[in-house]
Design a protein around this motif. Structure first.
Motif, short mmCIF file in Angstrom:
data_model
loop_
_atom_site.label_atom_id
_atom_site.label_comp_id
_atom_site.label_asym_id
_atom_site.label_seq_id
_atom_site.Cartn_x
_atom_site.Cartn_y
_atom_site.Cartn_z
N ILE A 88 -2.66 6.55 1.44
CA ILE A 88 -3.17 5.37 0.73
C ILE A 88 -4.60 5.16 1.19
O ILE A 88 -4.87 5.07 2.39
N ASP A 89 -5.51 5.06 0.23
CA ASP A 89 -6.90 4.75 0.55
C ASP A 89 -6.97 3.35 1.13
O ASP A 89 -6.34 2.42 0.61
N VAL A 90 -7.70 3.19 2.22
CA VAL A 90 -7.79 1.89 2.90
C VAL A 90 -8.32 0.82 1.93
O VAL A 90 -7.87 -0.32 1.96
N LYS A 91 -9.22 1.20 1.05
CA LYS A 91 -9.79 0.24 0.10
C LYS A 91 -8.79 -0.23 -0.95
O LYS A 91 -8.97 -1.27 -1.57
N ALA A 92 -7.71 0.53 -1.14
CA ALA A 92 -6.69 0.17 -2.13
C ALA A 92 -5.67 -0.82 -1.59
O ALA A 92 -4.91 -1.41 -2.35
N ILE A 93 -5.65 -1.04 -0.28
CA ILE A 93 -4.69 -1.96 0.32
C ILE A 93 -5.16 -3.39 0.11
O ILE A 93 -6.25 -3.76 0.51
N SER A 94 -4.31 -4.19 -0.52
CA SER A 94 -4.67 -5.58 -0.76
C SER A 94 -4.02 -6.54 0.23
O SER A 94 -4.56 -7.61 0.50
N GLN A 95 -2.85 -6.17 0.77
CA GLN A 95 -2.17 -7.06 1.71
C GLN A 95 -1.22 -6.24 2.59
O GLN A 95 -0.70 -5.22 2.18
N ILE A 96 -1.03 -6.75 3.80
CA ILE A 96 -0.08 -6.13 4.73
C ILE A 96 0.74 -7.23 5.39
O ILE A 96 0.22 -8.28 5.74
N HIS A 118 -2.85 -2.20 -5.01
CA HIS A 118 -3.05 -2.76 -6.33
C HIS A 118 -1.96 -2.31 -7.29
O HIS A 118 -1.76 -2.93 -8.34
N GLU A 119 -1.26 -1.22 -6.95
CA GLU A 119 -0.28 -0.65 -7.86
C GLU A 119 1.16 -0.72 -7.36
O GLU A 119 2.09 -0.74 -8.15
N LYS A 120 1.38 -0.74 -6.02
CA LYS A 120 2.73 -0.55 -5.51
C LYS A 120 2.92 -1.23 -4.16
O LYS A 120 1.97 -1.43 -3.42
N LEU A 121 4.18 -1.55 -3.86
CA LEU A 121 4.56 -2.08 -2.55
C LEU A 121 5.26 -0.97 -1.77
O LEU A 121 6.24 -0.39 -2.24
N PHE A 122 4.77 -0.67 -0.57
CA PHE A 122 5.36 0.33 0.31
C PHE A 122 6.01 -0.38 1.48
O PHE A 122 5.41 -1.26 2.09
N THR A 123 7.25 -0.02 1.79
CA THR A 123 7.95 -0.57 2.94
C THR A 123 8.26 0.55 3.91
O THR A 123 8.84 1.58 3.52
N ILE A 124 7.87 0.38 5.15
CA ILE A 124 8.13 1.36 6.20
C ILE A 124 9.05 0.68 7.20
O ILE A 124 8.68 -0.33 7.80
N LYS A 125 10.24 1.23 7.36
CA LYS A 125 11.26 0.59 8.20
C LYS A 125 11.30 1.20 9.59
O LYS A 125 10.79 2.29 9.82
N HIS A 126 11.92 0.48 10.51
CA HIS A 126 12.19 0.93 11.88
C HIS A 126 10.90 1.21 12.66
O HIS A 126 10.75 2.25 13.28
#
Length: 144
Positions: A88-96, A118-126
């Motif tokens: 993921i390009d750092v500039k494309a991240i809108s929220q964490i 801007h396009e998708k929500l990514f969830t990273i678990k554990h």
């Protein structure tokens, strides 16, 4: 994807490993304990074998997860899953966001991270030390 030019931001928590092994041991005790003959005994054995199977699958999936869950090369953030690495390009991240795990009223240091682009929500678990990982990503976002 080689990690030599990347900084590790988040690693896998091993709390789930302990809970998976505990589940297998507990269900194995039900199988080993002597039981009377009858329908209830057969049903309980079936439930115990099913529980062992579920916990065994979860244990295998946990072992297959990469130790490094999130890394960066300062331009992109890399999310490491079992079967792929998402860049993921750092500039494309809108929220964490980070979500700490709460079990029986106790708050733990591990949890999940959600990265919204801007396009998708990514969830990273554990994620181990989830708040620290969140702060590291936030520092990256402040540099962009």
């Amino acid at each position: 994807m080689a990690l030599e030019n990347q900084r590790i931001i988040a690693t896998k928590s091993n709390f789930n490993l302990a809970s998976r092994i505990t589940g297998i041991v507990l269900f194995s005790v039900f199988v080993i304990l002597p039981s009377s003959d009858g329908l209830i005994s057969i049903i309980l054995d079936y439930i115990a074998y099913s529980g062992i199977g579920v916990f065994l699958i979860l244990l295998i999936l946990h072992i297959l997860e990469p130790r490094t869950k999130i890394s960066t090369d300062e331009k992109q953030v890399f999310l490491h899953y079992i079967h792929k690495v998402v860049a993921i390009d750092v500039k494309a991240i809108s929220q964490i966001r980070h979500i700490k795990k709460h079990i029986r009223g106790m708050e733990y240091s591990f949890g999940n991270i959600q990265i919204l682009t801007h396009e998708k929500l990514f969830t990273i678990k554990h994620i181990e030390k989830v708040e620290e990982a969140h702060n590291n990503i936030s520092q990256l976002l402040n540099k962009k």
